[in-house]
Design a protein around this motif. Sequence first.
Motif, short mmCIF file in Angstrom:
data_model
loop_
_atom_site.label_atom_id
_atom_site.label_comp_id
_atom_site.label_asym_id
_atom_site.label_seq_id
_atom_site.Cartn_x
_atom_site.Cartn_y
_atom_site.Cartn_z
N THR A 1 49.60 48.51 36.98
CA THR A 1 48.32 48.59 37.70
C THR A 1 47.18 48.89 36.75
OG1 THR A 1 49.42 49.35 39.72
CG2 THR A 1 47.06 49.82 39.51
N LEU A 2 47.42 49.84 35.84
CA LEU A 2 46.39 50.21 34.86
C LEU A 2 46.02 49.01 34.00
CD1 LEU A 2 44.66 52.18 33.24
CD2 LEU A 2 46.73 52.87 31.99
N ALA A 3 47.02 48.27 33.52
CA ALA A 3 46.75 47.11 32.68
C ALA A 3 45.97 46.05 33.45
CB ALA A 3 48.06 46.53 32.16
N ASN A 4 46.34 45.81 34.71
CA ASN A 4 45.64 44.80 35.51
C ASN A 4 44.18 45.18 35.74
OD1 ASN A 4 47.95 43.27 35.73
ND2 ASN A 4 48.55 44.11 37.73
N LEU A 5 43.93 46.45 36.03
CA LEU A 5 42.56 46.90 36.27
C LEU A 5 41.73 46.80 35.00
CD1 LEU A 5 43.23 50.03 38.52
CD2 LEU A 5 42.21 47.87 39.25
N VAL A 6 42.30 47.25 33.89
CA VAL A 6 41.56 47.22 32.61
C VAL A 6 41.26 45.78 32.21
CG1 VAL A 6 41.74 47.70 30.14
CG2 VAL A 6 42.43 49.44 31.80
N ASN A 7 42.24 44.90 32.35
CA ASN A 7 42.05 43.50 31.95
C ASN A 7 41.03 42.78 32.83
OD1 ASN A 7 43.94 43.77 29.90
ND2 ASN A 7 45.64 43.03 31.16
N ALA A 8 40.89 43.24 34.07
CA ALA A 8 39.95 42.57 34.99
C ALA A 8 38.50 42.99 34.75
CB ALA A 8 40.34 42.86 36.43
N LEU A 9 38.29 44.13 34.11
CA LEU A 9 36.92 44.56 33.81
C LEU A 9 36.30 43.59 32.81
CD1 LEU A 9 37.36 48.43 33.43
CD2 LEU A 9 36.34 47.21 35.36
N ASP A 10 35.10 43.13 33.13
CA ASP A 10 34.45 42.10 32.33
C ASP A 10 33.07 42.59 31.91
OD1 ASP A 10 33.35 39.84 31.22
OD2 ASP A 10 34.07 38.48 32.78
N ARG A 11 32.93 42.88 30.63
CA ARG A 11 31.65 43.39 30.12
C ARG A 11 30.59 42.31 30.03
NH1 ARG A 11 35.40 46.93 28.50
NH2 ARG A 11 34.73 49.11 28.14
N CYS A 12 30.97 41.06 30.26
CA CYS A 12 29.98 39.98 30.26
C CYS A 12 29.30 39.81 31.62
CB CYS A 12 30.65 38.66 29.86
SG CYS A 12 31.26 38.64 28.15
N LEU A 13 29.86 40.45 32.65
CA LEU A 13 29.27 40.32 33.97
C LEU A 13 28.03 41.21 34.09
CD1 LEU A 13 32.44 40.46 36.29
CD2 LEU A 13 31.19 38.45 35.50
N PRO A 14 27.04 40.77 34.87
CA PRO A 14 25.83 41.58 35.06
C PRO A 14 26.04 42.66 36.12
CG PRO A 14 25.62 39.55 36.28
CD PRO A 14 26.95 39.47 35.56
N VAL A 15 27.17 43.32 36.06
CA VAL A 15 27.54 44.33 37.05
C VAL A 15 28.09 45.53 36.30
CG1 VAL A 15 29.04 44.87 39.01
CG2 VAL A 15 28.10 42.57 38.77
N PRO A 16 27.61 46.74 36.59
CA PRO A 16 28.12 47.94 35.90
C PRO A 16 29.63 48.06 36.02
CG PRO A 16 26.19 48.48 37.22
CD PRO A 16 26.56 47.08 37.57
N LEU A 17 30.26 48.62 35.00
CA LEU A 17 31.72 48.74 34.99
C LEU A 17 32.21 49.63 36.13
CD1 LEU A 17 32.43 49.03 31.16
CD2 LEU A 17 32.77 47.06 32.64
N GLY A 18 31.43 50.64 36.49
CA GLY A 18 31.82 51.49 37.61
C GLY A 18 31.87 50.70 38.92
N THR A 19 30.88 49.84 39.12
CA THR A 19 30.86 49.00 40.32
C THR A 19 32.04 48.03 40.30
OG1 THR A 19 28.45 49.12 40.41
CG2 THR A 19 29.49 47.35 41.65
N GLN A 20 32.33 47.48 39.13
CA GLN A 20 33.48 46.58 39.02
C GLN A 20 34.78 47.31 39.37
OE1 GLN A 20 33.89 44.02 35.56
NE2 GLN A 20 31.71 44.26 35.07
N LEU A 21 34.95 48.51 38.83
CA LEU A 21 36.19 49.27 39.08
C LEU A 21 36.33 49.59 40.56
CD1 LEU A 21 38.69 50.78 38.22
CD2 LEU A 21 37.24 52.75 37.64
N ARG A 22 35.24 50.03 41.19
CA ARG A 22 35.31 50.32 42.62
C ARG A 22 35.69 49.07 43.41
NH1 ARG A 22 30.38 51.51 43.63
NH2 ARG A 22 29.83 49.78 45.01
N GLY A 23 35.09 47.93 43.05
CA GLY A 23 35.42 46.69 43.75
C GLY A 23 36.85 46.25 43.52
#
Length: 349
Positions: A23-45
């Motif tokens: 689960t940790l690996a899937n969540l980390v890999n899905a975070l995308d620093r190229c998106l115009p969305v804060p990482l916190g918002t991405q993680l919550r989503g």
Amino acid sequence: MRQQKSHEAGTEPPPSDAQMQKTLANLVNALDRCLPVPLGTQLRGLIEFGIALGELPSGQRLPSVREFAERAGIAPMTVSNVYRELRLSGLIETKPGAGTFVGDGHSSDGLHSSAMRKLQRRVDRLLDEAEALGMAPSLVASMVNARAARSRSSSRCLRILMVGNFLDTTQKYADRIREQLQPSDSIQATTVEALRAAPLSPFLFDLCVTLAHRRGEMEALLPAGVPVVGLSFIPSEETRSLLATIDPMARVGIVSVFPEFMAFMKPGVQRFTPHVSNTDIRLITAPDLPEFLQSLDVLVYASGAEHITKDLPAYRLAIEFQYVPDPHAILQTLLPAIEKLRTEIPKKE
């Protein structure tokens, strides 16, 4: 020290730890620093929609704040704030000494009841016996349905409310669920926004059905006494089939309606298009959306973004990324709740 040596010797971690690491690996890999969305918002989503779409089942252990922050390379405070918001919404829970887990939002509607497990075992034995007698499962199902129909005359007719984000797609969810109801039952579709604007009388509906991650929100919006069932959803068969047929050389663009859904939607599309290498994503409010749409060969858009397809040339392919209620969730969560209500005395107006 012993634990360290055991790990170095190659001892496999317990299954629960292995699942959490996945689960940790899937969540980390899905975070995308190229998106115009804060990482916190991405993680919550990622966690919210992971729960809604069955990727994160109830009881699944989540990584600790420190572990996630270190692995993802983000501030611990960011992770802590996301976990706090999810706890307040009832989606996750912290058990002292054990860790953080996806909340069991179905504890009251029969998902894990011993009665359901006992009946499931009996159904399995019935099908095994039928097979030994040379009877097809479809014939057994017909016999059970016929027997149930004879006892339905005295059962209670139910009024069900289906609540989603957009009326058109929610109506499609309701139509799917209607297939599992009695002819005398009714099901009406509405949206979260509509409920906020016009609160309901407690006597209008017997049951509310919504997306799994919105269950707590619905319980706060609806009158006391109206039970709420949260369902998980899966990509529709039509969506999966269309994505699989995309040309490998096509330029594929993805458009999301919600910022918090972007980090979840992109890998969701890529899961069914592993043969396509040129994929990009935009939020529906992106300033360069018109230019982005013109540069594509294929558009994959989230439900609720249908209006942007009018800006595409007629020869461009547009695919709505549609979800449908998970049949397993209907069987294991919704139907037990419905049958329980049928035996209860209706509320008096």
